[in-house]
Design a protein around this motif. Structure first.
Motif, PDB file in Angstrom:
ATOM      1  N   TRP A  90       0.554  -0.791  -0.281  1.00  0.00           N
ATOM      2  CA  TRP A  90       0.002  -0.346  -0.108  1.00  0.00           C
ATOM      3  C   TRP A  90       0.700   1.641  -0.351  1.00  0.00           C
ATOM      4  O   TRP A  90       1.835   1.389   0.573  1.00  0.00           O
ATOM      5  N   THR A  91       0.150   2.224  -0.534  1.00  0.00           N
ATOM      6  CA  THR A  91       0.773   3.545  -0.346  1.00  0.00           C
ATOM      7  C   THR A  91       0.866   4.389   0.883  1.00  0.00           C
ATOM      8  O   THR A  91      -0.206   3.688   2.001  1.00  0.00           O
ATOM      9  N   ARG A  98      -2.318   5.828   1.630  1.00  0.00           N
ATOM     10  CA  ARG A  98      -3.373   4.640   2.220  1.00  0.00           C
ATOM     11  C   ARG A  98      -3.371   4.000   3.325  1.00  0.00           C
ATOM     12  O   ARG A  98      -4.237   3.542   4.196  1.00  0.00           O
ATOM     13  N   ASN A  99      -1.598   3.417   3.686  1.00  0.00           N
ATOM     14  CA  ASN A  99      -1.896   3.361   5.480  1.00  0.00           C
ATOM     15  C   ASN A  99      -2.376   3.946   6.249  1.00  0.00           C
ATOM     16  O   ASN A  99      -2.687   3.705   7.677  1.00  0.00           O
ATOM     17  N   ASP A 112      -4.707   6.176   5.669  1.00  0.00           N
ATOM     18  CA  ASP A 112      -5.607   6.822   5.999  1.00  0.00           C
ATOM     19  C   ASP A 112      -6.930   5.209   6.631  1.00  0.00           C
ATOM     20  O   ASP A 112      -7.690   5.788   7.427  1.00  0.00           O
ATOM     21  N   TYR A 113      -6.037   3.961   6.624  1.00  0.00           N
ATOM     22  CA  TYR A 113      -6.792   2.623   6.760  1.00  0.00           C
ATOM     23  C   TYR A 113      -6.638   3.197   8.325  1.00  0.00           C
ATOM     24  O   TYR A 113      -7.401   2.934   9.233  1.00  0.00           O
TER      25      TYR A 113
END
Length: 303
Positions: free
Chosen positions: A98-99, A102-103, A105-106
């Motif tokens: 993952w970018t 994205r990490n 945001d998760y």
């Protein structure tokens, strides 16, 4: 009537903490960290620094004693303390493909108080490439990502395990700047472990020295620099019992000592009639090396 004002809550507290592994024991460890303080946990590899931080973060359960964060007990069944803790360790559990963005945001789903604006602002300041997969990030950028993830939910206590180890000077300076600013309001605290002694001068207010699982000294950084000295002098005695001395070398009539209490040492040298006395200051790095040497005994606490 007496004025009984409520005492401020400690940012972190360890009380009689013990953690045992085959061939090694940490503690019993008692440690209090006040808000507004940056405390460096200094020691060689294997001294117990990571174990201490893991117990404080709730990632490891002590065998005896316990920890508190802003008055909330730390433990696997506890949740209150977690909102106040930001942790950066060697393994941060990011999804490698993952970018970075994205990490982040998760993680936002799981940490109350998470601010996407704060995360993006920190990432921009640190020049973290959010669109790049984690497995393509340099070591410095991985550290930046871990720091952003630790700070985005606004914790009042930061626990950092060797946060600048292996970083180039530019990235190290950026990270230290961010950490310094966090504590300026007097409400946040930072506890970080290090064996990079040059970081001590830049960031830490106080130092706690760990050796073989024991806390051998807790001191203010400035107090350390004021009390320790190298002293050379001439005296005919073969051996001298001098207060504060942790290292003593003699070549004929010339003596060279390292002292943790220069005032007491110099006073005794005056009483003994020592000649050609010369005093030189020591860097914090040099003092730290002396404290951590095997066989050296220093007072446990200095103000």
């Amino acid at each position: 009537m007496s004025d009984r004002r409520p005492q401020p809550t400690a940012a972190a507290r360890l009380s009689g903490l013990v953690k045992t592994f085959p061939g090694f024991q940490l503690g019993p460890l008692d440690l209090v960290l006040e808000p507004g303080t940056v405390l460096a946990l200094v020691g060689p590899n294997g001294a117990g620094k990571t174990t201490t931080l893991n117990c404080m973060a709730g990632l490891m359960v002590p065998d005896e004693g316990g920890a508190e964060v802003f008055g909330s007990p730390v433990g696997p069944a506890r949740r209150d303390y977690r909102r106040d803790v930001g942790y950066v360790g060697e393994e941060n559990g990011f999804f490698q493909r993952w970018t970075a963005g994205r990490n982040l945001d998760y993680l936002a789903q799981f940490l109350p108080g998470w601010s996407r604006d704060r995360a993006r602002g920190l990432a921009e300041r640190l020049a973290l490439p959010l669109g790049k997969p984690v497995n393509k990030l340099s070591r410095g950028n991985r550290t930046k990502l871990a720091l952003v993830a630790a700070l985005a939910h606004g914790p009042r206590l930061l626990l950092l395990d060797e946060p600048t180890s292996g970083l180039d000077p530019v990235v190290r300076a950026e990270v230290l700047d961010v950490l310094w600013e966090i504590t300026e309001d007097g409400e946040h605290a930072v506890l970080y472990s290090t064996h990079v002694l040059s970081d001590i001068n830049r960031l830490a207010d106080e130092l706690a020295f760990l050796r073989d699982g024991e806390l051998v000294l807790r001191t203010g950084r400035d107090a350390l620099g004021e009390r320790w000295r190298r002293i050379s002098f001439r005296h005919n005695a073969e051996k001298l019992d001098l207060p504060g001395v942790v290292e003593h070398r003699r070549v004929r009539a010339e003596h060279q000592v390292v002292t943790s209490d220069s005032e007491a040492t110099l006073q005794e040298l005056g009483s003994l009639g020592a000649e050609a006395v010369e005093v030189s200051r020591m860097s914090v790095d040099e003092i730290a090396v002396q404290i951590l040497k095997e066989g050296h005994h220093v007072a446990r606490v200095e103000s």
